[in-house]
Design an enzyme around this catalytic site. Structure first.
Site, PDB file in Angstrom:
ATOM      1  N   LYS A  47      -2.070 -39.281 -86.445  1.00  0.00           N
ATOM      2  CA  LYS A  47      -2.831 -38.015 -86.495  1.00  0.00           C
ATOM      3  C   LYS A  47      -2.082 -36.919 -85.738  1.00  0.00           C
ATOM      4  O   LYS A  47      -2.620 -35.856 -85.459  1.00  0.00           O
ATOM      5  CB  LYS A  47      -4.224 -38.210 -85.873  1.00  0.00           C
ATOM      6  CG  LYS A  47      -5.126 -39.141 -86.628  1.00  0.00           C
ATOM      7  CD  LYS A  47      -6.598 -39.024 -86.220  1.00  0.00           C
ATOM      8  CE  LYS A  47      -6.929 -39.269 -84.810  1.00  0.00           C
ATOM      9  NZ  LYS A  47      -8.378 -39.344 -84.544  1.00  0.00           N
ATOM     10  N   LYS A  49      -1.427 -36.837 -82.691  1.00  0.00           N
ATOM     11  CA  LYS A  49      -2.092 -36.583 -81.405  1.00  0.00           C
ATOM     12  C   LYS A  49      -1.476 -37.535 -80.389  1.00  0.00           C
ATOM     13  O   LYS A  49      -1.339 -38.720 -80.649  1.00  0.00           O
ATOM     14  CB  LYS A  49      -3.593 -36.900 -81.502  1.00  0.00           C
ATOM     15  CG  LYS A  49      -4.446 -35.819 -82.122  1.00  0.00           C
ATOM     16  CD  LYS A  49      -5.938 -36.133 -81.895  1.00  0.00           C
ATOM     17  CE  LYS A  49      -6.777 -34.907 -82.079  1.00  0.00           C
ATOM     18  NZ  LYS A  49      -8.199 -35.133 -81.776  1.00  0.00           N
TER      19      LYS A  49
HETATM   20  N1  C2G Z   1     -16.178 -32.375 -81.293  1.00  0.00           N
HETATM   21  C1  C2G Z   1     -17.245 -31.480 -81.142  1.00  0.00           C
HETATM   22  N2  C2G Z   1     -17.111 -30.422 -80.307  1.00  0.00           N
HETATM   23  C2  C2G Z   1     -15.950 -30.231 -79.603  1.00  0.00           C
HETATM   24  C3  C2G Z   1     -14.878 -31.140 -79.748  1.00  0.00           C
HETATM   25  C4  C2G Z   1     -15.019 -32.217 -80.607  1.00  0.00           C
HETATM   26  O1  C2G Z   1     -18.308 -31.645 -81.782  1.00  0.00           O
HETATM   27  N3  C2G Z   1     -15.868 -29.159 -78.779  1.00  0.00           N
HETATM   28  C5  C2G Z   1     -16.350 -33.490 -82.227  1.00  0.00           C
HETATM   29  C6  C2G Z   1     -15.325 -33.478 -83.354  1.00  0.00           C
HETATM   30  O2  C2G Z   1     -15.742 -32.604 -84.389  1.00  0.00           O
HETATM   31  C7  C2G Z   1     -15.329 -34.938 -83.788  1.00  0.00           C
HETATM   32  C8  C2G Z   1     -15.635 -35.686 -82.479  1.00  0.00           C
HETATM   33  O3  C2G Z   1     -16.146 -34.702 -81.546  1.00  0.00           O
HETATM   34  O4  C2G Z   1     -16.372 -35.188 -84.733  1.00  0.00           O
HETATM   35  C9  C2G Z   1     -14.419 -36.342 -81.883  1.00  0.00           C
HETATM   36  O5  C2G Z   1     -13.426 -35.343 -81.733  1.00  0.00           O
HETATM   37  P1  C2G Z   1     -11.882 -35.828 -81.585  1.00  0.00           P
HETATM   38  O6  C2G Z   1     -11.804 -36.855 -80.516  1.00  0.00           O
HETATM   39  O7  C2G Z   1     -11.026 -34.615 -81.537  1.00  0.00           O
HETATM   40  O8  C2G Z   1     -11.697 -36.596 -82.954  1.00  0.00           O
HETATM   41  P2  C2G Z   1     -10.639 -36.309 -84.121  1.00  0.00           P
HETATM   42  O9  C2G Z   1      -9.271 -36.307 -83.575  1.00  0.00           O
HETATM   43  O10 C2G Z   1     -11.152 -35.146 -84.876  1.00  0.00           O
HETATM   44  O11 C2G Z   1     -10.744 -37.672 -84.947  1.00  0.00           O
HETATM   45  O12 C2G Z   1     -11.021 -40.310 -88.883  1.00  0.00           O
HETATM   46  C10 C2G Z   1     -11.517 -39.176 -88.203  1.00  0.00           C
HETATM   47  C11 C2G Z   1     -10.710 -38.882 -86.955  1.00  0.00           C
HETATM   48  O13 C2G Z   1     -10.538 -40.050 -86.173  1.00  0.00           O
HETATM   49  C12 C2G Z   1     -11.422 -37.796 -86.138  1.00  0.00           C
END
Ligand code: C2G
Length: 131
Positions: A47, A49
């Site tokens: 990803k 990341k």
């Molecule tokens: N999130 C949120 N508000 C934020 C930051 C994150 O609601 N200020 C939500 C994101 O939208 C996501 C969840 O928290 O639904 C987890 O965020 P991340 O850890 O950044 O996940 P991500 O890298 O988007 O991974 O297969 C899907 C991926 O694994 C999603």
């Protein structure tokens, strides 16, 4: 009685913060049970990341939350359908930065995208720490 029996969501949850918590709390208000799939360190590299916190710690932090029923590992983009079937989920939820990206899952369960919590993100936290 909540609207759904068992929800699932996916994420890295690095440097766990209030945005992550608010999302999980909102999912728990919709479903009796909440399954969270935590991205493995290897999958995060796919990803593009780089995690500050290793998978085991990110998993234990989320698993300790009162609103979380179970934590599983996310290893790839393709596992969601199998997970939804294996975990008997009737709801899939993601923050709306993913809006539309997982609509194909509507064939298996309800799909919801909830508004992100503004003003916080793992990226911003890392910037603050550098300052
Ligand atoms: N999130 C949120 N508000 C934020 C930051 C994150 O609601 N200020 C939500 C994101 O939208 C996501 C969840 O928290 O639904 C987890 O965020 P991340 O850890 O950044 O996940 P991500 O890298 O988007 O991974 O297969 C899907 C991926 O694994 C999603």
């Amino acid at each position: 009685m909540k609207a759904y029996k068992r929800a699932i969501t996916y994420g890295t949850f690095d440097l766990f913060h209030i945005g992550h918590l608010r999302l999980l709390e909102r999912i728990a208000s919709l479903a009796e049970e909440v399954v969270v799939a935590i991205s493995s360190d290897e999958f995060n590299l796919l990803k593009n990341k780089v995690c500050s916190i290793p998978f085991e710690d990110r998993k234990d932090i989320v698993a300790a939350l009162r609103v979380v029923t179970k934590v599983i590992k996310e290893d790839n983009w393709e596992q969601k359908i199998i997970d939804i079937q294996n975990e008997n989920c009737d709801l899939f939820v993601m923050g709306d930065d993913w809006k539309g990206k997982f609509d194909f899952l509507k064939a298996y369960c309800e799909v919801l995208y909830l508004p992100r919590t503004e003003g916080v993100s793992t990226t911003e936290i890392k910037e603050w720490l550098k300052a």
